[in-house]
Design an enzyme around this catalytic site. Structure first.
Site, PDB file in Angstrom:
ATOM      1  N   CYS A   2       0.986  -1.433   0.469  1.00  0.00           N
ATOM      2  CA  CYS A   2       0.221   0.011  -0.009  1.00  0.00           C
ATOM      3  C   CYS A   2       1.140   1.005   0.077  1.00  0.00           C
ATOM      4  O   CYS A   2       1.963   1.480   0.819  1.00  0.00           O
ATOM      5  CB  CYS A   2      -0.758   0.472   0.862  1.00  0.00           C
ATOM      6  SG  CYS A   2      -2.048  -1.044   2.036  1.00  0.00           S
ATOM      7  N   ARG A  27       4.428  -0.745  -4.634  1.00  0.00           N
ATOM      8  CA  ARG A  27       3.872  -1.213  -3.241  1.00  0.00           C
ATOM      9  C   ARG A  27       3.092  -1.861  -3.274  1.00  0.00           C
ATOM     10  O   ARG A  27       1.427  -2.340  -2.209  1.00  0.00           O
ATOM     11  CB  ARG A  27       3.673   0.378  -2.331  1.00  0.00           C
ATOM     12  CG  ARG A  27       5.303   1.323  -1.743  1.00  0.00           C
ATOM     13  CD  ARG A  27       4.882   2.626  -0.983  1.00  0.00           C
ATOM     14  NE  ARG A  27       5.341   2.558   0.189  1.00  0.00           N
ATOM     15  CZ  ARG A  27       5.658   1.962   1.213  1.00  0.00           C
ATOM     16  NH1 ARG A  27       7.160   2.517   0.541  1.00  0.00           N
ATOM     17  NH2 ARG A  27       5.737   1.364   2.019  1.00  0.00           N
ATOM     18  N   TRP A  74      -2.595  -2.706  -1.344  1.00  0.00           N
ATOM     19  CA  TRP A  74      -2.327  -4.257  -1.891  1.00  0.00           C
ATOM     20  C   TRP A  74      -3.181  -4.982  -1.208  1.00  0.00           C
ATOM     21  O   TRP A  74      -3.027  -4.384   0.083  1.00  0.00           O
ATOM     22  CB  TRP A  74      -0.893  -5.095  -1.597  1.00  0.00           C
ATOM     23  CG  TRP A  74      -0.777  -5.861  -2.042  1.00  0.00           C
ATOM     24  CD1 TRP A  74       0.001  -6.356  -3.027  1.00  0.00           C
ATOM     25  CD2 TRP A  74      -0.326  -6.725  -0.982  1.00  0.00           C
ATOM     26  NE1 TRP A  74       0.313  -7.787  -2.867  1.00  0.00           N
ATOM     27  CE2 TRP A  74      -0.350  -8.121  -1.682  1.00  0.00           C
ATOM     28  CE3 TRP A  74      -0.803  -7.531   0.129  1.00  0.00           C
ATOM     29  CZ2 TRP A  74      -0.497  -9.587  -0.775  1.00  0.00           C
ATOM     30  CZ3 TRP A  74      -0.951  -8.215   1.090  1.00  0.00           C
ATOM     31  CH2 TRP A  74       0.053  -9.602   0.802  1.00  0.00           C
ATOM     32  N   ASN A  98      -2.132   1.587   5.146  1.00  0.00           N
ATOM     33  CA  ASN A  98      -1.544   0.591   4.916  1.00  0.00           C
ATOM     34  C   ASN A  98      -1.124  -0.161   6.457  1.00  0.00           C
ATOM     35  O   ASN A  98      -0.789   0.388   7.536  1.00  0.00           O
ATOM     36  CB  ASN A  98       0.010   1.359   4.686  1.00  0.00           C
ATOM     37  CG  ASN A  98       0.541   0.366   4.465  1.00  0.00           C
ATOM     38  OD1 ASN A  98       0.510  -0.617   4.398  1.00  0.00           O
ATOM     39  ND2 ASN A  98       2.159   0.328   4.186  1.00  0.00           N
ATOM     40  N   GLY A  99      -1.407  -1.743   6.402  1.00  0.00           N
ATOM     41  CA  GLY A  99      -0.993  -2.281   7.796  1.00  0.00           C
ATOM     42  C   GLY A  99      -2.311  -2.821   7.322  1.00  0.00           C
ATOM     43  O   GLY A  99      -3.064  -3.344   6.974  1.00  0.00           O
ATOM     44  N   GLU A 479      17.448 -18.185  -5.685  1.00  0.00           N
ATOM     45  CA  GLU A 479      16.977 -17.399  -6.385  1.00  0.00           C
ATOM     46  C   GLU A 479      16.912 -16.886  -7.561  1.00  0.00           C
ATOM     47  O   GLU A 479      15.605 -16.485  -7.748  1.00  0.00           O
ATOM     48  CB  GLU A 479      18.756 -16.414  -6.300  1.00  0.00           C
ATOM     49  CG  GLU A 479      18.279 -14.405  -6.377  1.00  0.00           C
ATOM     50  CD  GLU A 479      17.149 -13.577  -6.527  1.00  0.00           C
ATOM     51  OE1 GLU A 479      16.328 -14.414  -5.230  1.00  0.00           O
ATOM     52  OE2 GLU A 479      16.615 -12.525  -7.061  1.00  0.00           O
ATOM     53  N   LYS A 483      12.875 -15.303  -8.618  1.00  0.00           N
ATOM     54  CA  LYS A 483      13.265 -14.445  -9.916  1.00  0.00           C
ATOM     55  C   LYS A 483      12.069 -15.337 -10.707  1.00  0.00           C
ATOM     56  O   LYS A 483      11.020 -14.084 -11.418  1.00  0.00           O
ATOM     57  CB  LYS A 483      14.013 -14.743 -10.502  1.00  0.00           C
ATOM     58  CG  LYS A 483      14.465 -12.706 -10.991  1.00  0.00           C
ATOM     59  CD  LYS A 483      15.230 -11.932  -9.534  1.00  0.00           C
ATOM     60  CE  LYS A 483      14.066 -11.805  -8.091  1.00  0.00           C
ATOM     61  NZ  LYS A 483      14.889 -11.384  -7.344  1.00  0.00           N
ATOM     62  N   GLU A 486       8.530 -15.534 -10.050  1.00  0.00           N
ATOM     63  CA  GLU A 486       7.096 -14.125  -9.411  1.00  0.00           C
ATOM     64  C   GLU A 486       7.050 -13.634 -10.842  1.00  0.00           C
ATOM     65  O   GLU A 486       6.046 -12.828 -10.593  1.00  0.00           O
ATOM     66  CB  GLU A 486       8.060 -13.645  -8.436  1.00  0.00           C
ATOM     67  CG  GLU A 486       9.285 -13.466  -8.425  1.00  0.00           C
ATOM     68  CD  GLU A 486      10.348 -11.916  -7.172  1.00  0.00           C
ATOM     69  OE1 GLU A 486       9.387 -11.412  -6.600  1.00  0.00           O
ATOM     70  OE2 GLU A 486      11.385 -11.314  -7.330  1.00  0.00           O
ATOM     71  N   HIS A 502      16.210 -37.914  -3.656  1.00  0.00           N
ATOM     72  CA  HIS A 502      16.207 -38.707  -2.716  1.00  0.00           C
ATOM     73  C   HIS A 502      14.821 -37.694  -2.954  1.00  0.00           C
ATOM     74  O   HIS A 502      13.978 -37.469  -2.254  1.00  0.00           O
ATOM     75  CB  HIS A 502      16.896 -36.949  -1.699  1.00  0.00           C
ATOM     76  CG  HIS A 502      18.414 -37.685  -1.723  1.00  0.00           C
ATOM     77  ND1 HIS A 502      18.749 -38.841  -0.927  1.00  0.00           N
ATOM     78  CD2 HIS A 502      19.380 -36.994  -1.824  1.00  0.00           C
ATOM     79  CE1 HIS A 502      20.258 -39.406  -0.986  1.00  0.00           C
ATOM     80  NE2 HIS A 502      20.573 -38.039  -1.065  1.00  0.00           N
ATOM     81  N   LYS A 601       6.071  -4.433  -3.480  1.00  0.00           N
ATOM     82  CA  LYS A 601       7.144  -4.101  -3.020  1.00  0.00           C
ATOM     83  C   LYS A 601       7.782  -4.566  -2.081  1.00  0.00           C
ATOM     84  O   LYS A 601       8.569  -5.184  -1.202  1.00  0.00           O
ATOM     85  CB  LYS A 601       8.071  -2.717  -3.319  1.00  0.00           C
ATOM     86  CG  LYS A 601       9.748  -2.820  -3.597  1.00  0.00           C
ATOM     87  CD  LYS A 601      10.010  -3.112  -4.607  1.00  0.00           C
ATOM     88  CE  LYS A 601      11.748  -3.547  -5.173  1.00  0.00           C
ATOM     89  NZ  LYS A 601      12.791  -4.303  -4.971  1.00  0.00           N
TER      90      LYS A 601
HETATM   91  O1  M6R Z   1      12.566  -5.019   0.897  1.00  0.00           O
HETATM   92  P1  M6R Z   1      13.327  -6.603   1.411  1.00  0.00           P
HETATM   93  O2  M6R Z   1      14.956  -6.578   0.684  1.00  0.00           O
HETATM   94  O3  M6R Z   1      13.424  -6.807   3.017  1.00  0.00           O
HETATM   95  O4  M6R Z   1      12.228  -7.462   0.475  1.00  0.00           O
HETATM   96  C1  M6R Z   1      12.321  -8.786   0.830  1.00  0.00           C
HETATM   97  C2  M6R Z   1      11.463  -9.752   0.387  1.00  0.00           C
HETATM   98  O5  M6R Z   1      10.711  -9.168   0.314  1.00  0.00           O
HETATM   99  C3  M6R Z   1      11.945  -9.587  -1.298  1.00  0.00           C
HETATM  100  O6  M6R Z   1      13.391  -9.994  -1.150  1.00  0.00           O
HETATM  101  C4  M6R Z   1      10.644 -10.623  -2.323  1.00  0.00           C
HETATM  102  O7  M6R Z   1      11.077 -11.014  -2.004  1.00  0.00           O
HETATM  103  C5  M6R Z   1      11.195  -9.494  -3.945  1.00  0.00           C
HETATM  104  N1  M6R Z   1       9.759 -10.121  -4.742  1.00  0.00           N
HETATM  105  C6  M6R Z   1      11.812 -10.749  -4.433  1.00  0.00           C
HETATM  106  O8  M6R Z   1      12.431 -10.587  -5.530  1.00  0.00           O
END
Ligand code: M6R
Length: 606
Positions: A2, A27, A74, A98-99, A479, A483, A486, A502, A601
């Site tokens: 948000c 956000r 969001w 927001n929250g 990672e 990526k 997502e 396994h 984000k």
């Molecule tokens: O702002 P932060 O680094 O604490 O955020 C952590 C995760 O939310 C962030 O890395 C998230 O996994 C991204 N979408 C990855 O691309």
């Protein structure tokens, strides 16, 4: 999670509010809305969908006025819809949030009994009615009373019908700042919203309530006593927060990595060629006698932590645990007084990472934040903070922030190694120079953008795929997989290559893509054996390895060659290759690269 913008001043409020919302869209982006004073009356326009939809609505029926609030959502409580979009209005107030209000049901029942009617499924509407019910003419008093009742996390922005030209805000466990202009002021989730208008801002503390008018910013604690905070100035500029000719923020941010890397690393190398954190005011004794380190983080930042564990254990021989922050806080972790707990976060606002940090502090650990956003909550609440210098990261998928987090962890590992006698100064100097040289590897990996884009249709052509790797490559496989999933909505799993036998190997069928990270010379033959095992069962493989690696061509269908360098420095180039793979797959699939579905984000709720 948000985005909030509040404005009062001399400009047309909707123009400022929409500009701010576009800048905060990362956000959250499932609905949006504004409330603006027009001829002294609060008018609210909101819609399900992206900010552009709100802008279209406002273009069709403009609101004229110089004061208002705006929100990009969001969803937590209630589906994304017009009615659940913020602001929510009650008799005296329009409010956005927001929250999460945890005790909203209890409060709602009380308000229903008093005759209040609810039109949305949100927890936020409860706050609007509660504040309205407590209002007797003084907004600050009504807000303060309401906050005594509300449990949970919040950043609120509000306008009161009786107080045109003023915007009110309050925060607890969700970020909120008050930005300072000339004849205009702002309430914002973060300063990137209004870099066009101002870079100066106050960070609100938990419990603060703020009132802005065009000329004044007044901040109070929850007992309505005035408080003062230092004025901060953002070091980011407008251009950094724009696409600068790239098709997407993500691509721009991938290509900004050499610069971000050099900025971050060079600041921490002294003229004698040794790494140091003196410029961050880190006291020497933080590293002295450090016996155990715990790293807490989420998502990509957690994978940076896994790389950090490998390096700190390698160079300093100090045991390191890495925990997903959301698990750490509920797992009754064993925290000793002398432990160093490192919280890694790009935004510095991730709710779970913040909670893990607070827990560690409470239990007597020394805490260190590795954070990108200046003045963010994790930065302020850590005993010590080291800022990564990535500049604003706008795309939801984290790229350059990871690179600079890893760079920082290399420097930290080297400092710790020197401090506890595992590395002599000469060796440390050599490793530091090799680290700096990684800027060239990143650059060379970027030059692979076109070939990687060309490989994508051949290798990533199924709904489901695997990433595998060993050691540092395993962290990077995790990672790479995150990526890809997502951004492209493909089902992707990452495994330590040795784990395939396994269980997961049973999923290998004809043509299943397996992407193998093979940058670690010491374990490459083992990974290659695992590749052959999956190939024997029909898999199609892509090997990402060093240029000089000699690998039997039977093991792979595609190969990406990375620059040669010692094993411990390969992650920088490897991660760029994986970012490009995920980026091009998403583009070729027509996905919304910068704003993938369901994501935000900055994850400021648990
Ligand atoms: O702002 P932060 O680094 O604490 O955020 C952590 C995760 O939310 C962030 O890395 C998230 O996994 C991204 N979408 C990855 O691309």
């Amino acid at each position: 999670m948000c985005g909030i913008v509040g404005y009062t001043g001399f400009r047309q409020a909707t123009e400022v509010l929409l500009t701010g919302l576009y800048n905060l869209e990362y956000r959250g982006y499932d609905s949006a809305g504004v409330s603006v004073f027009e001829d002294g009356v609060i008018q609210t326009v909101k819609t399900q969908g992206r900010i552009q939809k709100l802008a279209d609505k406002l273009a069709a029926a403009p609101l004229h006025g110089n004061c208002g609030i705006a929100h990009t959502r969001w969803a937590t409580h209630g589906v994304p819809s017009d009615v659940n979009a913020h602001p929510h209005c009650s008799e005296h107030v329009a409010l956005l949030h927001n929250g999460i209000i945890e005790n909203y049901l209890e409060i709602k029942e009380e308000l229903l009994a008093k005759g209040y009617q609810f039109v949305s499924q949100t927890d936020t509407e409860v706050a609007a009615h509660l504040i309205s019910s407590l209002y007797t003419g003084d907004p600050l008093e009504a807000i303060a009373k309401a906050l005594e009742r509300i449990e949970g996390s919040y950043a609120f922005a509000m306008v009161f019908q009786d107080h045109p030209n003023r915007v009110y805000g309050a925060r607890k466990d969700s970020p909120l700042i008050a930005a300072v202009g000339q004849g205009e002021n702002f309430i914002l989730s973060d300063i990137s919203a209004t870099l066009k208008y101002t870079k100066d801002f106050y960070v609100l503390d938990d419990g603060d309530i703020v009132e802005i008018s065009p000329e004044t910013i007044r901040i109070f604690n929850h007992q309505l006593q005035p408080v003062s905070h230092p004025l901060n100035t953002a070091h980011w500029n407008v251009e950094q927060a724009q696409k600068g000719g790239y098709d997407h923020f993500m691509l721009k941010e991938i290509f900004e990595q050499p610069e971000a890397f050099v900025k971050t690393v060079a600041r921490h190398i002294l003229p004698d060629g040794l790494p140091s954190f003196v410029r961050d005011n880190i006291p020497e004794d933080l590293f002295q006698g450090c016996r155990r380190i715990q790293i807490v983080a989420c998502g990509t930042a957690m994978y940076a932590g896994m790389v950090g564990k490998n390096l700190i254990e390698r160079f300093a021989r100090i045991p390191v645990s890495v925990d997903v922050a959301s698990e750490y806080r509920y797992n009754n972790p064993i925290i000793d007084k002398g432990d160093l707990v490192i919280a890694i976060s790009q935004s510095g606002e991730t709710a779970d990472t913040l909670a893990a940090l607070r827990l560690a502090k409470q239990q007597g650990a020394k805490t260190l934040g590795i954070v990108n956003v200046f003045g963010s909550t994790i930065a302020r609440e850590s005993d010590h903070v080291i800022y990564t210098l990535a500049g604003p990261e706008i795309a939801v998928a984290s790229t350059k922030a990871l690179t600079v987090q890893m760079a920082m962890l290399y420097l930290l590992a080297l400092c710790l190694g020197m401090e506890n006698g595992q590395l002599d100064r000469e060796r440390c100097r050599t490793l530091t120079a090799q680290l700096l040289d990684c800027q060239n590897h990143i650059q060379q990996a970027l030059s692979l953008a076109e070939p990687i884009s060309a490989i994508v249709p051949g290798i990533i052509d199924r709904e489901s795929l695997f990433f595998i790797g060993r050691g540092l490559d395993y962290a990077l496989a995790l990672e790479g997989s995150l990526k890809l999933k997502e951004l492209s909505y493909l089902h992707s799993e990452a495994y330590a290559a040795g784990e395939l036998k396994h269980g997961p190997i049973s999923l290998i069928t004809d043509g299943m893509p397996v992407i193998a990270l093979g940058t670690q010379q010491s374990v490459l033959p083992k990974t290659v054996s695992n590749m052959k095992e999956v190939k024997a069962r029909g898999a199609k493989t892509l090997l990402i390895c060093k240029k000089s690696a000699k690998v039997d061509t039977d093991a792979y269908d595609f190969r990406i060659d990375l620059p040669d360098c010692p094993d411990e420095f390969t992650p920088f180039a490897a991660i760029v290759a994986m970012q490009l793979l995920a980026y091009y797959k998403a583009v070729q699939s027509g996905c919304d690269v910068d704003k993938p579905r369901n994501l935000a984000k900055s994850v400021t709720v648990e």
